[in-house]
Design a protein around this motif. Structure first.
Motif, mmCIF file in Angstrom:
data_model
loop_
_atom_site.group_PDB
_atom_site.id
_atom_site.type_symbol
_atom_site.label_atom_id
_atom_site.label_comp_id
_atom_site.label_asym_id
_atom_site.label_seq_id
_atom_site.Cartn_x
_atom_site.Cartn_y
_atom_site.Cartn_z
ATOM 1 N N GLY A 20 0.814 -1.214 0.000
ATOM 2 C CA GLY A 20 0.000 0.000 0.000
ATOM 3 C C GLY A 20 0.844 1.259 0.000
ATOM 4 N N PHE A 21 1.916 1.256 0.790
ATOM 5 C CA PHE A 21 2.787 2.428 0.800
ATOM 6 C C PHE A 21 3.499 2.592 -0.541
ATOM 7 C CE2 PHE A 21 2.509 2.115 5.502
ATOM 8 C CZ PHE A 21 2.025 3.394 5.722
ATOM 9 N N VAL A 22 3.889 1.494 -1.171
ATOM 10 C CA VAL A 22 4.523 1.563 -2.491
ATOM 11 C C VAL A 22 3.529 2.109 -3.519
ATOM 12 C CG1 VAL A 22 5.481 0.163 -4.370
ATOM 13 C CG2 VAL A 22 6.228 -0.217 -2.017
ATOM 14 N N GLU A 23 2.297 1.611 -3.501
ATOM 15 C CA GLU A 23 1.270 2.087 -4.425
ATOM 16 C C GLU A 23 0.961 3.563 -4.184
ATOM 17 O OE1 GLU A 23 -0.350 0.879 -7.120
ATOM 18 O OE2 GLU A 23 1.040 -0.785 -6.974
ATOM 19 N N THR A 24 0.906 3.976 -2.929
ATOM 20 C CA THR A 24 0.645 5.381 -2.615
ATOM 21 C C THR A 24 1.758 6.258 -3.163
ATOM 22 O OG1 THR A 24 -0.555 4.746 -0.627
ATOM 23 C CG2 THR A 24 0.219 7.013 -0.746
ATOM 24 N N HIS A 25 3.001 5.817 -2.986
ATOM 25 C CA HIS A 25 4.123 6.586 -3.522
ATOM 26 C C HIS A 25 4.027 6.695 -5.044
ATOM 27 C CE1 HIS A 25 8.133 8.139 -4.115
ATOM 28 N NE2 HIS A 25 8.373 7.137 -4.939
ATOM 29 N N ALA A 26 3.702 5.603 -5.718
ATOM 30 C CA ALA A 26 3.576 5.616 -7.177
ATOM 31 C C ALA A 26 2.425 6.522 -7.613
ATOM 32 C CB ALA A 26 3.363 4.198 -7.696
ATOM 33 N N PHE A 27 1.319 6.487 -6.880
ATOM 34 C CA PHE A 27 0.158 7.324 -7.193
ATOM 35 C C PHE A 27 0.518 8.799 -7.072
ATOM 36 C CE2 PHE A 27 -3.686 9.531 -5.639
ATOM 37 C CZ PHE A 27 -4.500 9.353 -6.738
ATOM 38 N N LEU A 28 1.215 9.160 -5.995
ATOM 39 C CA LEU A 28 1.610 10.555 -5.796
ATOM 40 C C LEU A 28 2.625 10.990 -6.853
ATOM 41 C CD1 LEU A 28 1.875 10.691 -1.916
ATOM 42 C CD2 LEU A 28 0.067 11.625 -3.363
ATOM 43 N N HIS A 29 3.541 10.091 -7.220
ATOM 44 C CA HIS A 29 4.525 10.414 -8.258
ATOM 45 C C HIS A 29 3.841 10.651 -9.599
ATOM 46 C CE1 HIS A 29 8.322 10.474 -10.367
ATOM 47 N NE2 HIS A 29 7.860 9.543 -11.184
ATOM 48 N N MET A 30 2.851 9.813 -9.925
ATOM 49 C CA MET A 30 2.127 9.968 -11.176
ATOM 50 C C MET A 30 1.379 11.297 -11.191
ATOM 51 S SD MET A 30 -0.576 7.336 -12.932
ATOM 52 C CE MET A 30 -1.719 7.465 -11.584
ATOM 53 N N GLY A 31 0.773 11.677 -10.072
ATOM 54 C CA GLY A 31 0.065 12.948 -9.992
ATOM 55 C C GLY A 31 0.999 14.134 -10.148
ATOM 56 N N SER A 32 2.188 14.031 -9.564
ATOM 57 C CA SER A 32 3.137 15.138 -9.689
ATOM 58 C C SER A 32 3.654 15.256 -11.124
ATOM 59 C CB SER A 32 4.291 14.983 -8.700
ATOM 60 O OG SER A 32 5.092 13.878 -9.034
ATOM 61 N N GLU A 33 3.834 14.127 -11.818
ATOM 62 C CA GLU A 33 4.260 14.167 -13.217
ATOM 63 C C GLU A 33 3.190 14.828 -14.085
ATOM 64 O OE1 GLU A 33 7.098 13.312 -14.914
ATOM 65 O OE2 GLU A 33 7.931 13.161 -12.891
ATOM 66 N N HIS A 34 1.932 14.508 -13.822
ATOM 67 C CA HIS A 34 0.822 15.113 -14.574
ATOM 68 C C HIS A 34 0.798 16.619 -14.336
ATOM 69 C CE1 HIS A 34 -3.024 15.498 -16.531
ATOM 70 N NE2 HIS A 34 -3.513 16.087 -15.461
ATOM 71 N N ALA A 35 0.991 17.034 -13.088
ATOM 72 C CA ALA A 35 0.990 18.457 -12.769
ATOM 73 C C ALA A 35 2.161 19.169 -13.449
ATOM 74 C CB ALA A 35 1.047 18.656 -11.256
ATOM 75 N N LYS A 36 3.345 18.528 -13.457
ATOM 76 C CA LYS A 36 4.509 19.135 -14.120
ATOM 77 C C LYS A 36 4.267 19.298 -15.615
ATOM 78 C CE LYS A 36 7.714 16.498 -12.095
ATOM 79 N NZ LYS A 36 9.001 15.838 -11.897
ATOM 80 N N ASN A 37 3.663 18.303 -16.250
ATOM 81 C CA ASN A 37 3.386 18.381 -17.683
ATOM 82 C C ASN A 37 2.387 19.490 -17.992
ATOM 83 O OD1 ASN A 37 5.103 16.250 -18.125
ATOM 84 N ND2 ASN A 37 3.481 14.728 -18.233
ATOM 85 N N ALA A 38 1.339 19.598 -17.176
ATOM 86 C CA ALA A 38 0.341 20.649 -17.386
ATOM 87 C C ALA A 38 0.976 22.030 -17.198
ATOM 88 C CB ALA A 38 -0.833 20.467 -16.427
ATOM 89 N N LEU A 39 1.838 22.165 -16.204
ATOM 90 C CA LEU A 39 2.513 23.432 -15.962
ATOM 91 C C LEU A 39 3.428 23.786 -17.131
ATOM 92 C CD1 LEU A 39 3.119 25.781 -14.057
ATOM 93 C CD2 LEU A 39 4.910 24.376 -13.037
ATOM 94 N N ALA A 40 4.167 22.812 -17.647
ATOM 95 C CA ALA A 40 5.058 23.062 -18.784
ATOM 96 C C ALA A 40 4.266 23.482 -20.014
ATOM 97 C CB ALA A 40 5.880 21.813 -19.085
ATOM 98 N N GLU A 41 3.131 22.846 -20.245
ATOM 99 C CA GLU A 41 2.294 23.198 -21.390
ATOM 100 C C GLU A 41 1.751 24.614 -21.240
ATOM 101 O OE1 GLU A 41 -1.711 21.530 -23.625
ATOM 102 O OE2 GLU A 41 -0.703 20.261 -22.160
ATOM 103 N N GLY A 42 1.322 24.959 -20.035
ATOM 104 C CA GLY A 42 0.825 26.304 -19.787
ATOM 105 C C GLY A 42 1.902 27.360 -19.939
ATOM 106 N N LEU A 43 3.114 27.059 -19.453
ATOM 107 C CA LEU A 43 4.217 28.017 -19.586
ATOM 108 C C LEU A 43 4.613 28.202 -21.049
ATOM 109 C CD1 LEU A 43 6.439 27.054 -16.532
ATOM 110 C CD2 LEU A 43 5.026 29.091 -16.820
ATOM 111 N N ALA A 44 4.559 27.127 -21.828
ATOM 112 C CA ALA A 44 4.879 27.239 -23.252
ATOM 113 C C ALA A 44 3.863 28.126 -23.966
ATOM 114 C CB ALA A 44 4.918 25.854 -23.893
ATOM 115 N N ALA A 45 2.588 27.987 -23.620
ATOM 116 C CA ALA A 45 1.556 28.821 -24.236
ATOM 117 C C ALA A 45 1.743 30.288 -23.849
ATOM 118 C CB ALA A 45 0.169 28.332 -23.807
#
Length: 196
Positions: A20-45
């Motif tokens: 469960g702790f491993v899955e939680t870490h992976a879930f949080l990492h995936m969410g942070s990657e999504h947020a970074k990608n959205a931020l990069a796309e917004g900054l490019a625009a």
């Protein structure tokens, strides 16, 4: 409850907590990657629009529409992500508390010399272990299906974009695309077994 059962259920609960702790870490990492990608796309625009402003030209309507859509989409994504994260976090915290309580009670039961049958503890620990296994499996499945659901969501967005597109602009875009393809022909496919 027997000593063997106590050992089995304790091992299952410990394994569920670790997974469960491993899955939680992976879930949080995936969410942070999504947020970074959205931020990069917004900054490019924003950078694209700022280049026009730096050149003394007002941003085009397309650039402004892209920025407005990204702001709306980013706001919706942040709201949805924070709600999902809060819900998943609350469920996980509740499950961890129940699992830790069951593990502590089983250890205390095993520590007592001449312990009794403790049927209620056997039922409670079985229920917690089963719920934990189900929760971890469900979390892993959700994480595995996330890319598929994201691709489906993008497909629906593309369909909606094409439905909302002005037919004349769509025809003009197709004409430009056809001209580009004529002026930039695709390379011929390589023969099987040969290097490209």
């Amino acid at each position: 409850m027997t000593d063997d059962y106590a050992a089995i259920v304790s091992a299952v609960i410990a394994a569920v907590l670790v997974l469960g702790f491993v899955e939680t870490h992976a879930f949080l990492h995936m969410g942070s990657e999504h947020a970074k990608n959205a931020l990069a796309e917004g900054l490019a625009a924003k950078a694209d629009a700022m280049r026009n402003i730096d050149a003394g030209i007002a941003p085009s309507e397309a650039q402004l529409a892209r920025l407005a859509a990204m702001d709306t989409r980013a706001s919706r994504a942040r709201t949805a992500a924070s709600g999902q994260l809060m819900a998943a976090g609350c469920v996980w915290i509740g499950l961890v508390l129940a699992l830790v309580a069951a593990l502590c009670l089983v250890v205390l039961w095993a520590a007592v010399d001449g312990h009794g049958p403790a049927r209620w503890l056997a039922i409670y620990s079985s229920f917690c272990a089963a719920l934990g296994v189900f929760g971890v499996a469900l979390g892993a499945l959700a994480r595995a299906l996330q890319p598929l659901l994201g691709a489906f969501r993008n497909y629906l967005r593309a369909e909606r974009f094409e439905l909302d597109m002005d037919p004349q602009k769509a025809a003009e875009l197709q004409r430009h695309l056809a001209e580009y393809r004529r002026s930039h022909p695709a390379p011929a496919p390589a023969e099987p077994g040969t290097a490209p």
